[in-house]
Design an enzyme around this catalytic site. Structure first.
Site, PDB file in Angstrom:
ATOM      1  CG  HIS A  90       3.514  -4.611   4.484  1.00 35.53           C
ATOM      2  ND1 HIS A  90       4.573  -4.039   3.828  1.00 35.53           N
ATOM      3  CD2 HIS A  90       3.884  -5.877   4.785  1.00 35.53           C
ATOM      4  CE1 HIS A  90       5.552  -4.927   3.725  1.00 35.53           C
ATOM      5  NE2 HIS A  90       5.171  -6.056   4.310  1.00 35.53           N
ATOM      6  CB  ILE A 131       0.278 -12.883  -3.675  1.00 32.76           C
ATOM      7  CG1 ILE A 131      -0.134 -13.367  -5.036  1.00 32.76           C
ATOM      8  CG2 ILE A 131       1.784 -12.955  -3.488  1.00 32.76           C
ATOM      9  CD1 ILE A 131       0.306 -12.447  -6.181  1.00 32.76           C
TER      10      ILE A 131
HETATM   11  P1  AMP Z   1       7.406  -8.279   3.740  1.00 32.47           P
HETATM   12  O1  AMP Z   1       8.430  -9.397   3.661  1.00 32.47           O
HETATM   13  O2  AMP Z   1       6.992  -7.969   5.136  1.00 32.47           O
HETATM   14  O3  AMP Z   1       7.862  -7.063   2.952  1.00 32.47           O
HETATM   15  O4  AMP Z   1       6.101  -8.872   3.076  1.00 32.47           O
HETATM   16  C1  AMP Z   1       5.698  -8.639   1.761  1.00 32.47           C
HETATM   17  C2  AMP Z   1       4.500  -9.519   1.505  1.00 32.47           C
HETATM   18  O5  AMP Z   1       3.853  -9.064   0.346  1.00 32.47           O
HETATM   19  C3  AMP Z   1       4.842 -11.002   1.265  1.00 32.47           C
HETATM   20  O6  AMP Z   1       4.153 -11.810   2.239  1.00 32.47           O
HETATM   21  C4  AMP Z   1       4.333 -11.262  -0.161  1.00 32.47           C
HETATM   22  O7  AMP Z   1       3.770 -12.548  -0.314  1.00 32.47           O
HETATM   23  C5  AMP Z   1       3.303 -10.161  -0.320  1.00 32.47           C
HETATM   24  N1  AMP Z   1       3.043  -9.731  -1.690  1.00 32.47           N
HETATM   25  C6  AMP Z   1       3.951  -9.355  -2.628  1.00 32.47           C
HETATM   26  N2  AMP Z   1       3.322  -8.994  -3.761  1.00 32.47           N
HETATM   27  C7  AMP Z   1       1.997  -9.115  -3.535  1.00 32.47           C
HETATM   28  C8  AMP Z   1       0.833  -8.894  -4.333  1.00 32.47           C
HETATM   29  N3  AMP Z   1       0.897  -8.451  -5.589  1.00 32.47           N
HETATM   30  N4  AMP Z   1      -0.382  -9.147  -3.772  1.00 32.47           N
HETATM   31  C9  AMP Z   1      -0.476  -9.593  -2.510  1.00 32.47           C
HETATM   32  N5  AMP Z   1       0.594  -9.818  -1.712  1.00 32.47           N
HETATM   33  C10 AMP Z   1       1.813  -9.600  -2.218  1.00 32.47           C
END
Ligand code: AMP
Ligand code: ZN
Length: 113
Positions: free
Chosen positions: A99, A30
């Site tokens: 992820h 996002i």
């Molecule tokens: P991390 O810091 O590795 O936990 O990364 C989490 C990622 O999830 C971040 O890059 C956010 O921008 C992404 N994120 C959070 N919510 C969403 C969502 N609803 N859809 C897509 N990406 C998301």
């Protein structure tokens, strides 16, 4: 279940999906940090890489298979891409459902600057 990625798996909140199979989904981040920024997640809720055990390592292999497929589909397989997993506090992990970030589409520079 309050996990945002589980909600994406269930379809309870929308995501721009680019890949799905029995075990794994991939969707656009996002808040993209590169021209291509896709998140690859297992459908199973595993909070961090530290929590993976047993058959989870087969799932992690499936995440790599998905990464290869997504890179090809989005046209960055030949130019190159980076796969990142954040695990725990010092990594800045924000979503506690494992992820990989797949980043590409431009020269990404050094990993740590
Ligand atoms: P991390 O810091 O590795 O936990 O990364 C989490 C990622 O999830 C971040 O890059 C956010 O921008 C992404 N994120 C959070 N919510 C969403 C969502 N609803 N859809 C897509 N990406 C998301
Ligand atoms: Zn989850």
């Amino acid at each position: 279940m309050s996990c945002i990625f589980c909600k994406i798996v269930e379809g309870a909140i929308p995501a721009k999906k680019v890949y799905e199979n029995e075990h794994v989904i991939a969707f656009h981040d996002i808040q993209p940090q590169a021209p291509v920024h896709v998140l690859i997640i297992p459908k199973k809720h595993i909070p961090t890489m530290n929590d993976a055990a047993g058959e989870d390592f087969v799932l992690i292999g499936e995440m790599h298979r998905a990464a290869q497929e997504v890179a090809r589909e989005l046209g960055v397989d030949q130019t190159g891409y980076r796969l990142i997993n954040n695990c725990g506090k010092h990594s800045g992990q924000e979503v506690f459902h494992i992820h990989y970030h797949l980043l590409g589409g431009e020269f990404l520079g050094p990993l740590v600057s």
